[in-house]
Scaffold this motif. Structure first.
Motif, short mmCIF file in Angstrom:
data_model
loop_
_atom_site.label_atom_id
_atom_site.label_comp_id
_atom_site.label_asym_id
_atom_site.label_seq_id
_atom_site.Cartn_x
_atom_site.Cartn_y
_atom_site.Cartn_z
N GLU A 1 37.36 32.73 29.21
CA GLU A 1 38.76 32.80 28.79
C GLU A 1 39.35 34.20 28.95
OE1 GLU A 1 39.44 31.14 24.96
OE2 GLU A 1 38.45 29.23 25.44
N TRP A 2 38.51 35.18 29.26
CA TRP A 2 39.00 36.54 29.50
C TRP A 2 39.38 36.76 30.96
CZ3 TRP A 2 34.09 39.08 26.95
CH2 TRP A 2 34.05 38.72 25.59
N LEU A 3 39.06 35.82 31.83
CA LEU A 3 39.22 36.03 33.26
C LEU A 3 40.66 35.82 33.72
CD1 LEU A 3 36.01 34.17 34.48
CD2 LEU A 3 36.40 36.64 34.56
N LEU A 4 40.94 36.35 34.91
CA LEU A 4 42.18 36.05 35.61
C LEU A 4 41.92 34.91 36.60
CD1 LEU A 4 43.67 39.57 36.50
CD2 LEU A 4 44.53 37.94 34.80
N TYR A 5 42.95 34.09 36.82
CA TYR A 5 42.82 32.94 37.70
C TYR A 5 43.94 32.93 38.74
CZ TYR A 5 39.43 31.29 34.31
OH TYR A 5 38.33 31.17 33.49
N ASN A 6 43.65 32.30 39.86
CA ASN A 6 44.65 32.17 40.93
C ASN A 6 45.56 30.97 40.74
OD1 ASN A 6 43.58 34.43 42.32
ND2 ASN A 6 41.99 33.14 43.21
N ILE B 1 38.91 31.13 39.86
CA ILE B 1 38.79 32.48 39.30
C ILE B 1 39.20 33.51 40.34
CG2 ILE B 1 37.17 34.20 38.40
CD1 ILE B 1 35.48 31.87 37.33
N ASN B 2 39.97 34.49 39.94
CA ASN B 2 40.30 35.61 40.82
C ASN B 2 39.07 36.51 40.91
OD1 ASN B 2 41.53 38.55 41.28
ND2 ASN B 2 42.98 37.04 42.05
N ALA B 3 38.59 36.75 42.13
CA ALA B 3 37.34 37.48 42.31
C ALA B 3 37.42 38.38 43.53
CB ALA B 3 36.17 36.51 42.46
N HIS B 4 36.62 39.44 43.49
CA HIS B 4 36.53 40.38 44.61
C HIS B 4 35.25 40.07 45.37
CE1 HIS B 4 37.32 44.04 46.82
NE2 HIS B 4 36.11 44.50 46.54
N ARG C 1 46.65 41.93 43.38
CA ARG C 1 45.86 40.70 43.39
C ARG C 1 46.72 39.47 43.66
NH1 ARG C 1 41.24 41.94 44.55
NH2 ARG C 1 40.44 39.95 43.75
N GLY C 2 47.99 39.67 43.99
CA GLY C 2 48.87 38.53 44.17
C GLY C 2 49.27 37.95 42.82
N ASN C 3 49.67 36.68 42.82
CA ASN C 3 50.03 35.99 41.58
C ASN C 3 48.76 35.58 40.83
OD1 ASN C 3 52.81 36.17 42.10
ND2 ASN C 3 52.79 34.25 43.26
N VAL C 4 48.61 36.09 39.63
CA VAL C 4 47.42 35.79 38.83
C VAL C 4 47.86 35.30 37.45
CG1 VAL C 4 45.84 37.35 40.03
CG2 VAL C 4 47.26 38.23 38.17
#
Length: 586
Positions: free
Chosen positions: A241-246, A253-256, A302-305
């Motif tokens: 629940e702490w993560l950013l999502y696309n 999940i937004n990931a590198h 990161r674009g829209n997150v």
């Protein structure tokens, strides 16, 4: 860390809009100058290898010097901004000096031999007296923390000390981004671990570097992303629940992407539970290692997150929120956040960070580097100095760095008050700091040391406030123009600093490109010019003119004769290769 190539544009002072409107972006063949006074480079080599014992000094702290020999009729001349404050004979290969008690001052120490009235500079070194290293940051890095002996560590730091590096970024020293220091079941730090690329890290090595650095008055900053999770496992106490999502449904999940090594999961910097979690892990770091602060990294646009609940996250605002929280949580530590291609920098510099740090990618011209520095000046209300992460000869993979491209890039950065992250166990050419395929040859190392001496000695002109102006400048001997650069000319920029007018001359006569990175290592040396006349209109009564250059006599200053014709100051400049400085005083 490299971004996804966002072109960030920020308005800045009117004076630099004018300066940059006429920027030359062409990389066509250089225009030949019609100057008749071109001369070979006047190479300068230290005779006495003058050195000091620390990277910087606190007010009241003694400076200990060493030389390799004593020459007869040689004096030690201590100067501040061209003015001699003390002279004494050189009688020993080691001695001490206590600078004035003034804080945040730079000094030039010159060893001058007198032979029948002719003076020869045998050695120079800059001295920085500053209680806080972040006032004039000169940032270096460390990137290898395996089984390294005391002697090897000391050698690395002694070398960086000679370049006046006063802050060190410990790159990829950590275990996992969300758990930077592994703790055992007894609550103690593990003795060793591996980083995300499976390189061994030893606690003893990290600790040894920190402690030795402190002996040399070099601060240590631990590197970590502000919002990264690396392979979180059950038991880590981590929450999705702490993560950013696309997407708004938290499916992607937004990931590198790090290829075969997996992904770094990106968290929401504004999530308070994430902040509390990573701050608790950071507290573990400080309880076990005497780091002076946190060098925070981001990943650019990161674009829209979206956060877990589906609401869109404004990342620059989230950066601001995180930086306010981290400085409140650790008020006695230093903090700096990388603005990748200036992404979010306006929000970053509105928080209590200690200096501006910009990783430069798409801005490829020398004028672009200056633009970044000027943006940071404006965004911080001229309160913070800038460090640029700008990787030289980036696409080259073997041999040596190209000396002309490194020196000219540093000349531009330093002349406009910035510093360049480039020195560590090796010189930096990639965003992955352990990459070490290019070397510094002896000429580059020797000449670059003079540049760092120069930046330190004249820091109160280069990095201590003042306002830039457009000078009215002409020369019948040399092609000159205002900044930005023009092929075939020397570009001149001026700055008013506490009753002085300071003119930086940057030489683009003879260069092959105006692109600073010089991927193919094709940049050529500028054509050096000697004893040329230049006329500059001054806006104040001028009683003294002096000159200094990192390319000439070790940066030693010398007073010049001049003519004043109704405010038009004509002076003969001793030398210009890459970079020279004139100072008018009233």
């Amino acid at each position: 860390m490299k971004n996804f190539k966002l072109k960030y544009v920020q308005p800045f002072k009117i004076i630099f809009v004018v300066l940059l409107m006429v920027s030359c972006d062409s990389d066509d063949a250089a225009i030949d100058s019609n100057t008749e006074i071109q001369s070979p480079s006047l190479s300068y080599n230290e005779v006495l290898n003058l050195s000091k014992d620390k990277a910087k000094y606190n007010a009241g702290e003694d400076v200990n010097f060493k030389v390799n020999a004593v020459h007869p009729n040689t004096i030690i001349r201590y100067k501040h901004l061209g003015e001699t404050i003390l002279e004494e004979p050189l009688t020993s290969t080691s001695w001490s000096w206590t600078p004035p008690m003034d804080d945040f001052k730079g000094y030039m120490v010159e060893l001058v031999k007198n032979t029948n009235g002719d003076e020869t500079v045998l050695g120079t070194v800059g001295i920085d007296v500053s209680s806080d290293w972040t006032k004039f940051p000169r940032y270096g890095f460390l990137s290898n923390f395996g089984n390294i002996s005391d002697a090897e560590r000391n050698s690395v730091l002694e070398n960086l000390k000679n370049f006046h590096i006063n802050g060190l970024q410990f790159y990829d020293w950590h275990y996992k981004h969300h758990m930077p220091l592994p703790i055992d079941t007894n609550g103690n730090a593990e003795n060793s671990w591996v980083d995300l690329f499976n390189r061994e890290v030893k606690l003893e090595t990290v600790d040894g570097y920190i402690n030795k650095g402190h002996e040399l008055n070099m601060a240590s900053m631990f590197y970590n992303l502000m919002f990264g999770a690396w392979h979180p496992e059950e038991g880590d106490g981590f929450s999705d629940e702490w993560l950013l999502y696309n997407d708004q449904l938290h499916n992607n999940i937004n990931a590198h992407d790090l290829g075969d090594f997996g992904d770094i999961l990106v968290t929401n910097p504004a999530n308070q539970e994430w902040q509390n979690y990573i701050f608790s892990k950071t507290k573990n770091v400080y309880q076990n290692l005497n780091f002076d602060g946190w060098h925070l990294d981001q990943l650019g646009n990161r674009g829209n997150v979206y956060e877990y609940g589906g609401y869109q996250v404004n990342l620059p605002n989230a950066y601001q929120d995180f930086m306010m929280a981290v400085t409140e949580a650790f008020p006695n530590k230093k903090h700096v956040l990388n603005a990748v291609e200036q992404y979010g920098q306006n929000k970053i510099l509105s928080t209590p960070v200690n200096f501006a740090y910009s990783e430069v990618w798409d801005r490829v011209q020398y004028a672009d580097l200056v633009e970044v520095i000027m943006e940071n000046n404006q965004m911080s209300n001229n309160q913070l100095n800038t460090v640029l992460a700008a990787y030289m000869n980036y696409e080259s993979s073997e041999g040596s760095f190209n000396t002309p491209s490194v020196l000219l890039t540093d000349a531009v950065i330093f002349a406009f008050g910035g510093a360049h992250l480039e020195l560590g166990e090796h010189m930096l050419s990639r965003e992955y700091f352990p990459y070490n395929n290019l070397s510094m040859d002896a000429e580059l190392k020797n000449r670059l040391m003079e540049y760092y001496d120069f930046m330190v000695a004249y820091e109160n002109l280069l990095r201590d406030g003042g306002s830039f102006t457009l000078p009215n400048v002409s020369s019948s001997d040399l092609g000159v123009n205002n900044w930005p650069p023009v092929f075939g000319n020397a570009s001149v920029v001026s700055k008013k600093v506490e009753g002085r007018e300071v003119f930086q001359m940057l030489n683009f006569n003879g260069v092959s490109t105006l692109s600073w990175r010089d991927n193919a290592k094709t940049q050529t040396k500028p054509n050096a010019s000697q004893d040329f006349e230049i006329t500059i209109a001054s806006t104040m009564p001028v009683s003294k003119v002096w000159f200094a250059s990192p390319d000439y006599k070790g940066g030693a200053s010398q007073e010049l004769e001049f003519e004043n014709n109704q405010g038009q100051i004509t002076v003969k400049v001793p030398y210009l290769e890459y970079w020279s400085m004139l100072v008018f005083e009233n």
